[in-house]
Design a protein around this motif. Structure first.
Motif: not given
Length: 430
Positions: A133, A142, A155-156, A161
């Protein structure tokens, strides 16, 4: 010590990133060249140990970015490049369609199959990756202002992802525990992930020491990707093995003459910098929705009257509401391209009229302006601080430039940097 050879060939997806990367490589003692665009790749690397190619591929159509990367990599491998490096933003700026995973997939085909690390961490700028992350300071990506980016809204926070939709290859993760253990553990984990069908790995990294371990482990791999911070450790690894000498930087002389700022980024930091600069210097705000030819003529007339009297700023930067209005009217990418094209025309016209010191705010804007000026190669000063991408072009006209990311740099850097360009020496790659 062996004779100089091209150890690293890098593709940067915007111009501010290219200057930052070249600056960090030069500060690490590598003989570094920076060329503008694929067509400027030389027939010979000469004395260069690192060659950086500045592209404008971040928000280009995916097929276009892939074709450009493939052609550039073919040319760079002909020059004998030992490693390819894909440089992108420390906040992993990209679209659902690319251009990080898809371009990395193209570059991977130019060497033997091997794991590929994705390492955007930039500790100095408070960007780090943990558990795959991305954090910006104390916020997940995000939740940061990057979620409102007008071109690449992020947005992630889980970079697996973000990357997975951009590539047909499997996406895995290099955990922090393996990074802390160093070379052997990093290689073992990466090899295992590749065997499991996940050759693309998001790398955890929090500190400069983490980046040093990652660069050391990847020093012989055909491809590495990430921010400039991890690439900055590669020359040190090769120097430790005796494959690269340490080359002290030369000096970049100041250049007298009129100075100006072209600000195209709509990042909050750029808007703060424009406001601070405007406390003491004239600023002309240009509405991207204005008719382009009329806007150009008006801005050029305004700037020409002030050229050589004191530094000034031409800006298409706008607050989020105005950006949203422009995007609604024109589309997100066309709105940005219209503003960039306008500032590029103004930069070229002002250079013909005697402009010699230029600060450009925004990666996409920097690319448009440099291309508009007809520059094919830049001398880059060794890295000093965030937001200080100093460089020089000798053709078509002598010009000192600072190309800065829209979201970085001290609030007061516009005035300070233009003054330094005129009156103080700088260090530069030769």
């Amino acid at each position: 010590m062996t004779a100089p050879s091209l150890m690293l060939a890098a593709l940067a997806d915007d111009f501010t990133g290219a200057v930052e990367l070249a600056a960090m490589l030069r500060a690490a003692g590598a003989r570094t060249r920076l060329v503008v665009g694929r067509d400027a790749i030389p027939q010979s690397a000469g004395e260069a140990e690192a060659l950086v190619v500045a592209l404008r591929s971040r928000v280009a159509p995916a097929a276009e970015a892939e074709a450009e990367a493939d052609a550039a990599a073919t040319s760079l491998k002909r020059l004998g490049a030992r490693m390819l490096f894909l440089k992108y933003c420390a906040s992993f700026d990209s679209l659902e369609s690319g251009n990080i995973g898809n371009v990395a997939e193209v570059l991977r085909r130019h060497g033997p199959p091997a794991p590929v690390l994705f390492c955007p961490s930039f500790p100095e700028a408070a960007r780090c990756v943990f558990r795959a992350h991305l954090f910006i300071q104390d916020q997940l990506l995000e939740h940061s202002p990057k979620r409102h980016d007008p071109l690449t809204p992020m947005t992630r926070s889980d970079l697996r992802q973000v990357l997975a939709p951009q590539t047909g290859l499997g996406v895995g993760w290099l955990p922090y525990e393996a990074v802390l253990q160093g070379d052997a553990a990093i290689r073992h984990h990466a090899d295992a992930e590749q065997q499991a069908g996940r050759p693309f790995l998001i790398a955890d990294a929090i500190t400069e020491e983490d980046l040093q371990r990652i660069a050391w482990a990847a020093r012989d791999w055909p491809l590495l990707t990430g921010g400039s911070s991890v690439a900055a450790w590669l020359p040190r690894a090769w120097q430790a093995e005796g494959r690269m000498a340490v080359t002290p930087p030369g000096a970049l002389a100041p250049l007298a003459g009129p100075g100006a700022v072209l600000a195209g980024s709509c990042a909050e930091r750029t808007r703060q910098q424009v406001a601070e600069f405007g406390r003491r210097h004239p600023v002309l705000a240009i509405d991207p929705l204005d008719e382009p030819e009329a806007a150009f003529e008006q801005a050029l007339s305004w700037a020409s009257q002030r050229l050589g009297t004191a530094p000034f700023c031409l800006t298409t930067s706008a607050d989020p509401a105005r950006v949203a209005a422009a995007q609604a009217a024109l589309g997100p990418i066309p709105a940005g391209r219209r503003a960039e094209a306008l500032l590029a025309r103004l930069g070229a016209a002002l250079a013909q009229r005697g402009l010699r010191r230029l600060l450009v705010a925004g990666g996409e804007t920097s690319g448009a302006v440099v291309e508009g000026l007809g520059i094919r190669e830049l001398e880059v000063a060794p890295y000093r601080e965030i937001g200080m991408g100093l460089c020089r072009a000798d053709a078509p006209v002598p010009l000192l430039l600072c190309l800065k990311s829209g979201k970085l740099g001290a609030v007061d850097m516009f005035e300070r940097t233009l003054a330094e360009m005129e009156g103080q020496g700088m260090r530069v790659a030769r």
